[in-house]
Motif scaffolding. Structure first.
Motif, PDB file in Angstrom:
ATOM      1  N   CYS A 276      86.370  10.640 -29.860  1.00 60.17           N
ATOM      2  CA  CYS A 276      85.860  11.613 -30.753  1.00 60.17           C
ATOM      3  C   CYS A 276      85.907  12.870 -29.947  1.00 60.17           C
ATOM      4  CB  CYS A 276      84.410  11.235 -31.157  1.00 60.17           C
ATOM      5  SG  CYS A 276      83.847  12.450 -32.241  1.00 60.17           S
ATOM      6  N   ASP A 277      86.310  13.926 -30.719  1.00 62.53           N
ATOM      7  CA  ASP A 277      86.585  15.088 -30.227  1.00 62.53           C
ATOM      8  C   ASP A 277      85.290  16.243 -30.840  1.00 62.53           C
ATOM      9  OD1 ASP A 277      87.469  15.562 -32.943  1.00 62.53           O
ATOM     10  OD2 ASP A 277      89.178  16.597 -32.066  1.00 62.53           O
ATOM     11  N   LEU A 278      84.414  15.712 -31.699  1.00 66.12           N
ATOM     12  CA  LEU A 278      83.173  16.413 -31.983  1.00 66.12           C
ATOM     13  C   LEU A 278      82.353  16.778 -30.886  1.00 66.12           C
ATOM     14  CD1 LEU A 278      82.381  14.617 -35.167  1.00 66.12           C
ATOM     15  CD2 LEU A 278      83.629  16.486 -35.306  1.00 66.12           C
ATOM     16  N   GLU A 279      81.821  18.127 -30.950  1.00 64.75           N
ATOM     17  CA  GLU A 279      80.917  18.695 -29.845  1.00 64.75           C
ATOM     18  C   GLU A 279      79.440  17.870 -29.914  1.00 64.75           C
ATOM     19  OE1 GLU A 279      78.493  22.688 -29.015  1.00 64.75           O
ATOM     20  OE2 GLU A 279      80.344  22.897 -30.002  1.00 64.75           O
ATOM     21  N   GLU A 280      79.228  17.419 -28.738  1.00 61.12           N
ATOM     22  CA  GLU A 280      78.022  16.633 -28.802  1.00 61.12           C
ATOM     23  C   GLU A 280      76.645  17.636 -29.157  1.00 61.12           C
ATOM     24  OE1 GLU A 280      77.704  14.776 -24.742  1.00 61.12           O
ATOM     25  OE2 GLU A 280      79.006  13.118 -25.402  1.00 61.12           O
ATOM     26  N   VAL A 281      75.650  17.170 -29.695  1.00 61.47           N
ATOM     27  CA  VAL A 281      74.690  17.902 -29.885  1.00 61.47           C
ATOM     28  C   VAL A 281      73.863  18.130 -28.625  1.00 61.47           C
ATOM     29  CG1 VAL A 281      72.222  17.834 -31.108  1.00 61.47           C
ATOM     30  CG2 VAL A 281      74.154  16.867 -31.931  1.00 61.47           C
TER      31      VAL A 281
ATOM     32  N   ASN B 143      75.073  19.372 -26.058  1.00 63.19           N
ATOM     33  CA  ASN B 143      75.809  19.056 -24.941  1.00 63.19           C
ATOM     34  C   ASN B 143      75.350  17.631 -24.334  1.00 63.19           C
ATOM     35  OD1 ASN B 143      77.379  21.329 -24.936  1.00 63.19           O
ATOM     36  ND2 ASN B 143      75.932  22.401 -23.854  1.00 63.19           N
ATOM     37  N   GLY B 144      75.206  16.661 -25.184  1.00 63.21           N
ATOM     38  CA  GLY B 144      74.834  15.420 -25.032  1.00 63.21           C
ATOM     39  C   GLY B 144      73.219  15.180 -24.105  1.00 63.21           C
TER      40      GLY B 144
END
Length: 95
Positions: A41-46, A48-49
């Motif tokens: 998945c290339d979605l940005e993590e909320v 930054n994880g």
């Protein structure tokens, strides 16, 4: 449909009537959630994880719909747990 769409989710509680419906279904099933597709998945993590409890609570409180749905879900789960406990107590007492 909702249960099938969430196929692959860990630790999901599914009510008995829906499990019975799924058991009697001939519908094809393939998990829509899995580790490999999550890794790709290339979605940005909320956040930054990395989100601490304070940031999580702030974000959840800012999401009115999310807060209401979480409350509804928890209340329904608690009510069903209470029913189950009562049924178990009745069963034990009648044995």
């Amino acid at each position: 449909d909702e249960i099938l769409a969430l196929g692959g989710s860990d630790r999901m509680t599914i009510p008995a009537p829906l499990l019975e419906k799924l058991e009697g279904s001939d519908e094809e099933f393939s998990p829509s959630l899995d580790i490999e597709s999550a890794k790709q998945c290339d979605l940005e993590e909320v956040a930054n994880g990395c989100m601490d409890e304070k940031a999580f609570r702030y974000a959840l409180n800012a999401d009115v719909c999310g807060t209401e749905k979480l409350t509804e879900g928890l209340n329904a789960f608690i009510a069903e747990t209470d029913k189950l406990e009562e049924a178990i107590i009745r069963k034990v007492r009648s044995a």
